[in-house]
Design an enzyme around this catalytic site. Sequence first.
Site, PDB file in Angstrom:
ATOM      1  N   CYS A 211      36.587   2.765  14.569  1.00 33.99           N
ATOM      2  CA  CYS A 211      37.165   2.179  15.780  1.00 33.99           C
ATOM      3  C   CYS A 211      38.505   1.529  15.483  1.00 33.99           C
ATOM      4  CB  CYS A 211      36.200   1.181  16.393  1.00 33.99           C
ATOM      5  SG  CYS A 211      35.682  -0.127  15.271  1.00 33.99           S
TER       6      CYS A 211
ATOM      7  N   GLU B 155      32.789 -10.601  16.396  1.00 32.16           N
ATOM      8  CA  GLU B 155      31.773 -10.485  15.361  1.00 32.16           C
ATOM      9  C   GLU B 155      32.388 -10.933  14.044  1.00 32.16           C
ATOM     10  OE1 GLU B 155      28.930  -7.050  15.851  1.00 32.16           O
ATOM     11  OE2 GLU B 155      30.677  -6.229  16.888  1.00 32.16           O
TER      12      GLU B 155
ATOM     13  N   GLU C 164      21.267   7.774  17.512  1.00 34.77           N
ATOM     14  CA  GLU C 164      20.313   8.836  17.209  1.00 34.77           C
ATOM     15  C   GLU C 164      20.798   9.767  16.103  1.00 34.77           C
ATOM     16  OE1 GLU C 164      22.194  10.114  21.258  1.00 34.77           O
ATOM     17  OE2 GLU C 164      21.730   8.257  20.178  1.00 34.77           O
TER      18      GLU C 164
ATOM     19  N   LYS D 213      18.806  -0.843  18.044  1.00 34.70           N
ATOM     20  CA  LYS D 213      18.699   0.574  18.384  1.00 34.70           C
ATOM     21  C   LYS D 213      19.843   1.306  17.687  1.00 34.70           C
ATOM     22  CE  LYS D 213      19.845   3.714  20.658  1.00 34.70           C
ATOM     23  NZ  LYS D 213      20.327   5.079  20.237  1.00 34.70           N
TER      24      LYS D 213
ATOM     25  N   THR E 242      30.658   3.948  27.653  1.00 29.81           N
ATOM     26  CA  THR E 242      29.294   3.463  27.462  1.00 29.81           C
ATOM     27  C   THR E 242      29.253   1.944  27.511  1.00 29.81           C
ATOM     28  OG1 THR E 242      28.856   5.401  26.091  1.00 29.81           O
ATOM     29  CG2 THR E 242      27.259   3.626  25.999  1.00 29.81           C
ATOM     30  N   GLY E 243      30.287   1.291  27.001  1.00 24.92           N
ATOM     31  CA  GLY E 243      30.345  -0.164  27.060  1.00 24.92           C
ATOM     32  C   GLY E 243      30.347  -0.685  28.485  1.00 24.92           C
TER      33      GLY E 243
ATOM     34  N   GLU F   5      32.295  -4.290  21.310  1.00 28.30           N
ATOM     35  CA  GLU F   5      33.322  -3.823  20.369  1.00 28.30           C
ATOM     36  C   GLU F   5      33.500  -2.346  20.641  1.00 28.30           C
ATOM     37  OE1 GLU F   5      35.147  -2.008  17.887  1.00 28.30           O
ATOM     38  OE2 GLU F   5      33.613  -2.370  16.370  1.00 28.30           O
TER      39      GLU F   5
ATOM     40  N   GLY G 242      30.664   0.843  20.453  1.00 30.38           N
ATOM     41  CA  GLY G 242      30.716   2.236  20.876  1.00 30.38           C
ATOM     42  C   GLY G 242      31.899   2.505  21.780  1.00 30.38           C
TER      43      GLY G 242
ATOM     44  N   GLU H 252      41.750   7.689  22.274  1.00 23.14           N
ATOM     45  CA  GLU H 252      41.124   7.642  20.959  1.00 23.14           C
ATOM     46  C   GLU H 252      40.588   9.026  20.583  1.00 23.14           C
ATOM     47  OE1 GLU H 252      38.375   4.428  18.674  1.00 23.14           O
ATOM     48  OE2 GLU H 252      37.536   5.224  20.534  1.00 23.14           O
TER      49      GLU H 252
END
Length: 501
Positions: free
Chosen positions: A301, A478, A195, A192, A249-250, A267, A245, A401
């Site tokens: 990030c 990752e 957007e 996903k 939201t994480g 991440e 993100g 941030e």
Amino acid sequence: MSRTLDALVGEALATGTIAGLPDGHFIDGRLVPSQSGAGMESWDPGRGAVFAAFAAGEAADVDAAVDAARRALKGRWRDLRPAERGRILQRAAALIRENAARLAVAESLDSGKRLSEALGDVAGAARCFDYYAGACDKLQGDTMPLGRDHLGMTVHEPVGVAAQIIPWNYPISTAARGLAPALAAGCAVVAKPAEQTPFTALMLAALLDEAGLPDGVCNVVTGTGRAAGAPLVAHPGVDHVTFTGSVATGIGVMQAAAPNVTQVVLELGGKSPVLVFGDCDVESALSGVMEAIYENAGQICSAGSRLVIERGLRDAFLARLVERVERLTLGHGLTNPGMGPVSSAAHLARIDGMVSAAVGRGARLHAGGFVVERPDLGRGWFYAPTIVEPAAGSDAIVQDEVFGPVLAVQTFDTEEEALALANGTPYGLVAGVYTGDFGRAHRLARDIDAGQIYINEYFAGGIEMPFGGNRLSGFGREKGLEGLRSYSRVKSIAARIARPA
């Protein structure tokens, strides 16, 4: 044959877009519209204008994609030898390179980043598929010494359906670093993309299809986080979620995945320090600091958003840094300026609000600190490259941030103080160290609480190096072979082989 870069750039600058961008979800090997028929618009940050439309997905589209992925896990994909999976990924890498110009122009239009950065991201995506193509038949188990009468061994199995939630700041890079290891491990994927930046994930899925990936193994659903992302991470048919993100939201992703006991790699954000000591190579440090914070307009990030500098070098270094910053040109990403726009009008206002609030609390501006509005920039979303020195280390401009071209300056006198400042935020993603003292560099690398340390070069390393954070910067890794292991589960097998007594 793919068109030349110059032709594509010319088309985009003349018309505001490029023809033939995908406008549906990629599910079960083909582009399909949303089941609701709904669509969305994508904006070019350099112009502040719509340049294309795409499908607005919802839970029904997610269901279709997950169903396709689960069917694919039981089909030809399961029976392919690992070496054949590797050949498909290798062909995908070659196709990415063949289509690099189109991918880069789409990425620049969609995200606003400079064309040179977008070309670098596309090259990195191809390299990512190269790397994991070679790893497909290297994910091997172990044997355990249980004695002559028993055989003990482990095997790696694909975890299943892996969901990828891709951010807007590095769309093709983040898609590749999730898709490639997941596919190498034998998983099926539902991605996903954000957007704001849907197109290169869709284009990448089509290239994987062209490379020979079986239908349903790679699916892409576009739409908002609320309408498409939330049902994906909460879906009972998903076995793994990789999310890149924000912290907030994480946390929501973890909560949504918890009822299904779905494994998660997060991440998240960063407030990464660049420590500059008086014995460093000053030219190298200046270049590193500039790249660390102003690449992609600071929307990274792992951006080096804090300059932590030794007092004896501070004034001379800052003077030269300000000179470089004031020479940076701004412009549309496709014109390859010194720095491009930020992602949206809302994000531009957020950056400006954070800097203005810091100045109101007594922070000193050394450069920038304002929204740039010029006739030649049209309605694009530009923020001046900024250097700000807060009144205290507890200030929000140091602790939070910004995700923009804003560098906060902190000063230290001793190595111990530098370490304390480096660890003085809730984040722990990366850190940079510039020094001529080998022992000091490695003491700090040992003691800084971060997932990755750069010594005398910021953004050093590549796909071979595991990447991820500590504390509020998330967990899991990752890239590298650690990233491959994220998409496998270990099965232990113990057998008695002695003859019956």
